[in-house]
Design a protein around this motif. Structure first.
Motif, PDB file in Angstrom:
ATOM      1  N   GLN A 111       0.862  -1.185   0.000  1.00  0.00           N
ATOM      2  CA  GLN A 111       0.000   0.000   0.000  1.00  0.00           C
ATOM      3  C   GLN A 111       0.900   1.238   0.000  1.00  0.00           C
ATOM      4  OE1 GLN A 111      -4.008  -0.172   2.177  1.00  0.00           O
ATOM      5  NE2 GLN A 111      -2.612  -1.237   3.545  1.00  0.00           N
ATOM      6  N   VAL A 112       0.515   2.241  -0.768  1.00  0.00           N
ATOM      7  CA  VAL A 112       1.326   3.442  -0.913  1.00  0.00           C
ATOM      8  C   VAL A 112       0.413   4.661  -0.812  1.00  0.00           C
ATOM      9  CG1 VAL A 112       3.119   4.561  -2.281  1.00  0.00           C
ATOM     10  CG2 VAL A 112       2.660   2.133  -2.606  1.00  0.00           C
ATOM     11  N   GLY A 113       0.862   5.687  -0.089  1.00  0.00           N
ATOM     12  CA  GLY A 113       0.124   6.934  -0.054  1.00  0.00           C
ATOM     13  C   GLY A 113       0.167   7.625  -1.396  1.00  0.00           C
ATOM     14  N   VAL A 114      -0.867   8.361  -1.722  1.00  0.00           N
ATOM     15  CA  VAL A 114      -0.940   9.012  -3.031  1.00  0.00           C
ATOM     16  C   VAL A 114       0.182  10.023  -3.229  1.00  0.00           C
ATOM     17  CG1 VAL A 114      -2.479  10.872  -2.269  1.00  0.00           C
ATOM     18  CG2 VAL A 114      -2.544  10.100  -4.639  1.00  0.00           C
ATOM     19  N   ASP A 115       0.766  10.522  -2.132  1.00  0.00           N
ATOM     20  CA  ASP A 115       1.875  11.467  -2.248  1.00  0.00           C
ATOM     21  C   ASP A 115       3.228  10.789  -2.110  1.00  0.00           C
ATOM     22  OD1 ASP A 115       1.889  10.862   0.447  1.00  0.00           O
ATOM     23  OD2 ASP A 115       1.318  12.872   1.124  1.00  0.00           O
ATOM     24  N   GLY A 116       3.253   9.465  -1.910  1.00  0.00           N
ATOM     25  CA  GLY A 116       4.509   8.737  -1.831  1.00  0.00           C
ATOM     26  C   GLY A 116       5.112   8.655  -0.449  1.00  0.00           C
ATOM     27  N   LEU A 117       4.493   9.269   0.567  1.00  0.00           N
ATOM     28  CA  LEU A 117       5.075   9.220   1.912  1.00  0.00           C
ATOM     29  C   LEU A 117       4.784   7.887   2.590  1.00  0.00           C
ATOM     30  CD1 LEU A 117       6.567  10.595   4.241  1.00  0.00           C
ATOM     31  CD2 LEU A 117       4.376  11.525   4.997  1.00  0.00           C
ATOM     32  N   ALA A 118       3.527   7.477   2.611  1.00  0.00           N
ATOM     33  CA  ALA A 118       3.147   6.234   3.281  1.00  0.00           C
ATOM     34  C   ALA A 118       3.540   5.039   2.436  1.00  0.00           C
ATOM     35  CB  ALA A 118       1.642   6.220   3.533  1.00  0.00           C
ATOM     36  N   LEU A 119       4.074   4.000   3.074  1.00  0.00           N
ATOM     37  CA  LEU A 119       4.393   2.748   2.399  1.00  0.00           C
ATOM     38  C   LEU A 119       4.276   1.623   3.401  1.00  0.00           C
ATOM     39  CD1 LEU A 119       5.496   1.063  -0.005  1.00  0.00           C
ATOM     40  CD2 LEU A 119       7.785   1.528   0.875  1.00  0.00           C
ATOM     41  N   SER A 120       3.574   0.566   3.037  1.00  0.00           N
ATOM     42  CA  SER A 120       3.447  -0.588   3.916  1.00  0.00           C
ATOM     43  C   SER A 120       3.343  -1.856   3.098  1.00  0.00           C
ATOM     44  CB  SER A 120       2.220  -0.466   4.828  1.00  0.00           C
ATOM     45  OG  SER A 120       1.028  -0.533   4.071  1.00  0.00           O
ATOM     46  N   GLU A 121       3.773  -2.947   3.687  1.00  0.00           N
ATOM     47  CA  GLU A 121       3.647  -4.243   3.054  1.00  0.00           C
ATOM     48  C   GLU A 121       2.339  -4.886   3.473  1.00  0.00           C
ATOM     49  OE1 GLU A 121       6.692  -6.985   4.115  1.00  0.00           O
ATOM     50  OE2 GLU A 121       5.926  -8.597   2.837  1.00  0.00           O
ATOM     51  N   VAL A 122       1.624  -5.476   2.526  1.00  0.00           N
ATOM     52  CA  VAL A 122       0.457  -6.302   2.817  1.00  0.00           C
ATOM     53  C   VAL A 122       0.935  -7.753   2.841  1.00  0.00           C
ATOM     54  CG1 VAL A 122      -1.829  -7.033   2.049  1.00  0.00           C
ATOM     55  CG2 VAL A 122      -1.096  -4.668   1.699  1.00  0.00           C
ATOM     56  N   ILE A 123       0.657  -8.446   3.914  1.00  0.00           N
ATOM     57  CA  ILE A 123       1.134  -9.823   4.063  1.00  0.00           C
ATOM     58  C   ILE A 123       0.734 -10.652   2.846  1.00  0.00           C
ATOM     59  CG2 ILE A 123       0.891 -11.924   5.448  1.00  0.00           C
ATOM     60  CD1 ILE A 123       0.499 -10.119   7.882  1.00  0.00           C
ATOM     61  N   SER A 124       1.707 -11.352   2.273  1.00  0.00           N
ATOM     62  CA  SER A 124       1.447 -12.152   1.071  1.00  0.00           C
ATOM     63  C   SER A 124       1.519 -13.651   1.347  1.00  0.00           C
ATOM     64  CB  SER A 124       2.448 -11.773  -0.034  1.00  0.00           C
ATOM     65  OG  SER A 124       3.774 -11.904   0.421  1.00  0.00           O
ATOM     66  N   THR A 125       1.327 -14.034   2.620  1.00  0.00           N
ATOM     67  CA  THR A 125       1.357 -15.440   2.991  1.00  0.00           C
ATOM     68  C   THR A 125       0.403 -16.257   2.123  1.00  0.00           C
ATOM     69  OG1 THR A 125       1.825 -14.794   5.265  1.00  0.00           O
ATOM     70  CG2 THR A 125       1.060 -17.043   4.923  1.00  0.00           C
ATOM     71  N   ASN A 126       0.866 -17.381   1.649  1.00  0.00           N
ATOM     72  CA  ASN A 126       0.175 -18.395   0.825  1.00  0.00           C
ATOM     73  C   ASN A 126      -0.241 -17.908  -0.568  1.00  0.00           C
ATOM     74  OD1 ASN A 126      -2.056 -16.943   2.127  1.00  0.00           O
ATOM     75  ND2 ASN A 126      -3.406 -18.632   1.627  1.00  0.00           N
ATOM     76  N   LEU A 127       0.291 -16.776  -1.032  1.00  0.00           N
ATOM     77  CA  LEU A 127       0.156 -16.414  -2.435  1.00  0.00           C
ATOM     78  C   LEU A 127       1.337 -17.013  -3.208  1.00  0.00           C
ATOM     79  CD1 LEU A 127      -0.887 -12.647  -2.265  1.00  0.00           C
ATOM     80  CD2 LEU A 127      -2.367 -14.642  -2.598  1.00  0.00           C
ATOM     81  N   THR A 128       1.077 -17.452  -4.427  1.00  0.00           N
ATOM     82  CA  THR A 128       2.110 -18.078  -5.249  1.00  0.00           C
ATOM     83  C   THR A 128       2.539 -17.119  -6.351  1.00  0.00           C
ATOM     84  OG1 THR A 128       1.109 -20.247  -4.841  1.00  0.00           O
ATOM     85  CG2 THR A 128       2.689 -20.087  -6.643  1.00  0.00           C
ATOM     86  N   ALA A 129       3.739 -16.576  -6.205  1.00  0.00           N
ATOM     87  CA  ALA A 129       4.258 -15.625  -7.197  1.00  0.00           C
ATOM     88  C   ALA A 129       4.589 -16.356  -8.504  1.00  0.00           C
ATOM     89  CB  ALA A 129       5.493 -14.948  -6.636  1.00  0.00           C
ATOM     90  N   PRO A 130       4.553 -15.613  -9.641  1.00  0.00           N
ATOM     91  CA  PRO A 130       4.269 -14.183  -9.745  1.00  0.00           C
ATOM     92  C   PRO A 130       2.778 -13.875  -9.713  1.00  0.00           C
ATOM     93  CG  PRO A 130       4.776 -15.073 -11.910  1.00  0.00           C
ATOM     94  CD  PRO A 130       4.990 -16.185 -10.941  1.00  0.00           C
ATOM     95  N   LEU A 131       2.452 -12.697  -9.162  1.00  0.00           N
ATOM     96  CA  LEU A 131       1.081 -12.206  -9.152  1.00  0.00           C
ATOM     97  C   LEU A 131       0.818 -11.464 -10.463  1.00  0.00           C
ATOM     98  CD1 LEU A 131       1.043 -10.752  -5.525  1.00  0.00           C
ATOM     99  CD2 LEU A 131       0.694 -13.117  -6.272  1.00  0.00           C
ATOM    100  N   THR A 132      -0.415 -11.556 -10.951  1.00  0.00           N
ATOM    101  CA  THR A 132      -0.693 -11.001 -12.286  1.00  0.00           C
ATOM    102  C   THR A 132      -1.786  -9.949 -12.321  1.00  0.00           C
ATOM    103  OG1 THR A 132      -2.225 -12.834 -12.739  1.00  0.00           O
ATOM    104  CG2 THR A 132       0.070 -13.112 -13.428  1.00  0.00           C
ATOM    105  N   ALA A 133      -2.687  -9.911 -11.354  1.00  0.00           N
ATOM    106  CA  ALA A 133      -3.794  -8.949 -11.404  1.00  0.00           C
ATOM    107  C   ALA A 133      -4.210  -8.579  -9.995  1.00  0.00           C
ATOM    108  CB  ALA A 133      -4.982  -9.522 -12.184  1.00  0.00           C
ATOM    109  N   LEU A 134      -4.857  -7.419  -9.880  1.00  0.00           N
ATOM    110  CA  LEU A 134      -5.202  -6.859  -8.570  1.00  0.00           C
ATOM    111  C   LEU A 134      -6.474  -6.030  -8.679  1.00  0.00           C
ATOM    112  CD1 LEU A 134      -4.445  -5.686  -5.632  1.00  0.00           C
ATOM    113  CD2 LEU A 134      -3.292  -3.873  -6.907  1.00  0.00           C
ATOM    114  N   ALA A 135      -7.277  -6.040  -7.621  1.00  0.00           N
ATOM    115  CA  ALA A 135      -8.420  -5.124  -7.510  1.00  0.00           C
ATOM    116  C   ALA A 135      -8.525  -4.656  -6.066  1.00  0.00           C
ATOM    117  CB  ALA A 135      -9.709  -5.802  -7.949  1.00  0.00           C
ATOM    118  N   ALA A 136      -8.855  -3.385  -5.887  1.00  0.00           N
ATOM    119  CA  ALA A 136      -9.054  -2.809  -4.563  1.00  0.00           C
ATOM    120  C   ALA A 136     -10.156  -1.774  -4.667  1.00  0.00           C
ATOM    121  CB  ALA A 136      -7.765  -2.173  -4.039  1.00  0.00           C
ATOM    122  N   GLY A 137     -10.741  -1.432  -3.521  1.00  0.00           N
ATOM    123  CA  GLY A 137     -11.810  -0.448  -3.510  1.00  0.00           C
ATOM    124  C   GLY A 137     -12.132  -0.035  -2.097  1.00  0.00           C
ATOM    125  N   PRO A 138     -12.879   1.055  -1.926  1.00  0.00           N
ATOM    126  CA  PRO A 138     -13.239   1.530  -0.596  1.00  0.00           C
ATOM    127  C   PRO A 138     -14.008   0.469   0.183  1.00  0.00           C
ATOM    128  CG  PRO A 138     -13.790   3.157  -2.275  1.00  0.00           C
ATOM    129  CD  PRO A 138     -13.450   1.899  -2.990  1.00  0.00           C
TER     130      PRO A 138
END
Length: 605
Positions: free
Chosen positions: A539-566
């Motif tokens: 996750q990244v702040g729109v201004d580039g200041l905030a940055l965090s990792e979202v736990i990716s446990t049990n995902l099998t790389a490479p990842l190919t697509a993503l969706a997010a929403g409020p």
């Protein structure tokens, strides 16, 4: 010729360690380890003490700062060496109270009078080194100390906006010893602080402006000191009167342009905050309501519940003495998916929904029954319109229609590759990128799509080939993946109908790349998937200041697509199918659709 040597002595954890300086590779490994430990940070932080790559607790951007409870920085310790003095100065510089009074205690009287602390505030991330610099002409009782670190950007004092600027930082400070005590005698203008200290002493506040059509209000993230909290309402109003930040140039405006305060922002006897303006004449009641929305929503972020808005001493709107957030909530520009509208998924050339008892249940019409070979798709925020990128010969074509019955119209937009479509908040346009270089917008109407138009996107396409593009849910920004980098830009709309992408800025180039796909979680936060094994989902702040990792446990790389929403779970496609994860969850991802390695999920909007 004067000889200058940077001594191999680095302050670490408050102590001086002699010997070889910590290598860049070692520092990189330490930073990665710290990031893994603090996996779900929303604002990745590091201690301002030099040489300490620290971990931090989970923290949401809006919760930065804790009002007047922030402890004041410690004063200089009697007998401290020159390195300790500089380190203490950097730590104390995060507190802006009393014109950085805490930091000035580390300066000589003369330097304290000359120091221009009103210049830009530079934020450093990761390890901050304080290193002695030895010159052949060093006089007794004097010292030079170099501050080294990695900068992530700067805070603009006049507006409180953060501007990303990643790179190496280096600055030399001169010190003198008087009466046995070291103090800084010469230093550059401005302030430098570590990210942890910054987030402890500054509060993230969305300040609200209006979209180019003057129909709704949109947010612009700013930062203001948390101490003293009683001054925050006045500071927020000052930010409002200063106008939108450079990052939203052409994409947002203010109905308070030219306005001034007739009196200081103050709290009335009944507890309502009074904002009395002058030099402003709103043309009609609609404009007055937008002005109220700008002021009330901005002040609500600093815990102001009721606002009395006056123009030259008279109520902003006749018959209304006070305003609350509820009075203007309907003017917020961020489009949220209609209640009950499902996520969709494109898999095996068909479009289906991701909710309900049947996984990937087909939607009505040719997109769901295989009548067209769907590659990607998007539903408008109101859930009524559908855009589909479908295979056509050796390339792709865009089709637009109704979600209710799935009837599609072919649009004159074809290319070898079209990116997944994205809608404006009012569903009056759908955008896609043709062959990575031409951004196309298609106006829509009840009777079908209109003639496509090209967006002036030279500022973005100059960075390379665009492989993913998402409009923000308030319509004033774009998020793009360009040659593996993550970019944001402003959507500037002119009175002549021309649309351009301006103020293009790259987010976290050293941490995220290569990025595969990205989406908006909100108008302030974006989510990205990468091929960086140390940071698969971030996750990244729109201004580039905030940055965090979202736990990716049990995902099998490479990842190919993503969706997010409020207020929606994350959706990610890996090599086994589509996975979902609730916001804030600490456990593993849960598989939503198996056996669909190439699936492309999406939320309305």
């Amino acid at each position: 010729m004067t000889r200058e040597v940077v001594a191999s002595e680095v302050v670490t954890s408050g102590a001086v360690t002699s010997g070889a300086a910590v290598s860049t590779r070692s520092r990189s490994r330490l930073r990665r380890l710290a990031g893994a430990t603090a996996a779900v940070l929303l604002l990745t932080g590091v201690a301002a003490c030099a040489g300490v790559p620290a971990t931090s607790p989970v923290q949401v951007v809006r919760q930065v700062g804790a009002g007047d409870s922030v402890a004041p920085p410690p004063a200089p310790v009697a007998g401290a060496n020159s390195l300790d003095i500089v380190r203490g100065f950097v730590t104390a510089s995060a507190s802006s109270a009393d014109r950085h009074g805490a930091a000035r205690r580390f300066l000589t009287q003369e330097a304290g009078q000359d120091w221009n602390d009103g210049a830009a505030l530079t934020v450093l991330e990761g390890q901050i080194d304080t290193v002695p610099v030895i010159t052949g002409a060093q006089a007794p009782g004097t010292a030079t100390v170099r501050i080294r670190g990695t900068k992530v950007g700067r805070l603009v004092p006049q507006t409180g906006a953060f501007e990303a600027d990643v790179g190496q930082y280096s600055s030399d400070l001169q010190l003198v010893q008087r009466d046995g005590q070291w103090r800084i005698s010469r230093l550059p203008a401005g302030v430098v602080v570590g990210l942890d200290e910054f987030r402890s002493n500054y509060k993230a506040v969305p300040v609200w402006f209006v979209d180019p059509a003057r129909r709704r209000v949109v947010s612009d993230l700013r930062y203001l000191p948390v101490v003293p909290s009683r001054t925050q309402p006045a500071r927020v109003v000052d930010m409002l009167l200063a106008g939108p930040s450079a990052a939203l140039s052409g994409a947002a405006a203010s109905l308070l342009a030219g306005a001034e305060l007739r009196a200081n922002v103050a709290t009335g006897a009944d507890g309502a905050v009074v904002v009395d303006l002058t030099r402003i004449t709103p043309p009609d009641d609609a404009a007055r309501r937008l002005i109220a929305a700008q002021i009330v929503l901005s002040l609500a972020e600093v815990n102001v519940m009721r606002v009395r808005i006056l123009i030259d001493g008279e109520p902003l709107l006749a018959g209304r003495s006070e305003w609350t957030r509820e009075d203007v909530a309907g003017l917020v520009g961020e489009a949220r998916p209609a209640p009950g509208s499902p996520a969709i998924v494109v898999s095996g050339g068909r479009v289906g929904t991701l909710s309900g008892p049947v996984p990937a249940a087909p939607i009505p019409g040719p997109a769901g029954n295989g009548g067209v070979a769907a590659v990607s798709a998007a539903v408008s925020a109101d859930g009524r319109r559908l855009a589909v990128v479908a295979r056509a010969g050796n390339g792709n074509q865009l089709m637009v229609g109704r979600m209710t019955d799935g009837v599609l119209n072919t649009v004159e937009v074809t290319a070898g590759i079209l990116t997944r479509p994205t809608w404006t908040p009012d569903a009056d346009e759908v955008w896609t990128v043709a062959d990575g270089r031409r951004i196309v917008r298609v106006p829509t109407a009840p009777d079908g799509p209109a003639e496509p138009a090209t967006v002036d996107a030279g500022a973005l396409t100059a960075m390379g080939s665009v492989t993913d593009l998402r409009l923000s849910r308030d319509g004033v920004r774009v998020l793009a993946v360009v040659d593996g980098g993550l970019y944001v830009g402003a959507v500037a709309r002119g009175l002549d109908g021309r649309v351009a992408i301006t103020e293009v800025r790259k987010l976290r180039p050293q941490s995220l790349e290569p990025v595969v796909s990205a989406d908006w979680r909100s108008t302030e936060l974006v989510v990205a998937i990468t091929r960086n094994p140390d940071l698969l989902v971030a996750q990244v702040g729109v201004d580039g200041l905030a940055l965090s990792e979202v736990i990716s446990t049990n995902l099998t790389a490479p990842l190919t697509a993503l969706a997010a929403g409020p207020d929606r779970p994350f959706l990610v496609t890996d090599q086994t199918g589509v996975w979902t994860r609730e916001l804030g969850a600490q456990d593993a991802w849960r598989q939503q659709l198996s056996g669909a390695a190439g699936a492309v999920p999406g939320y309305p909007g």
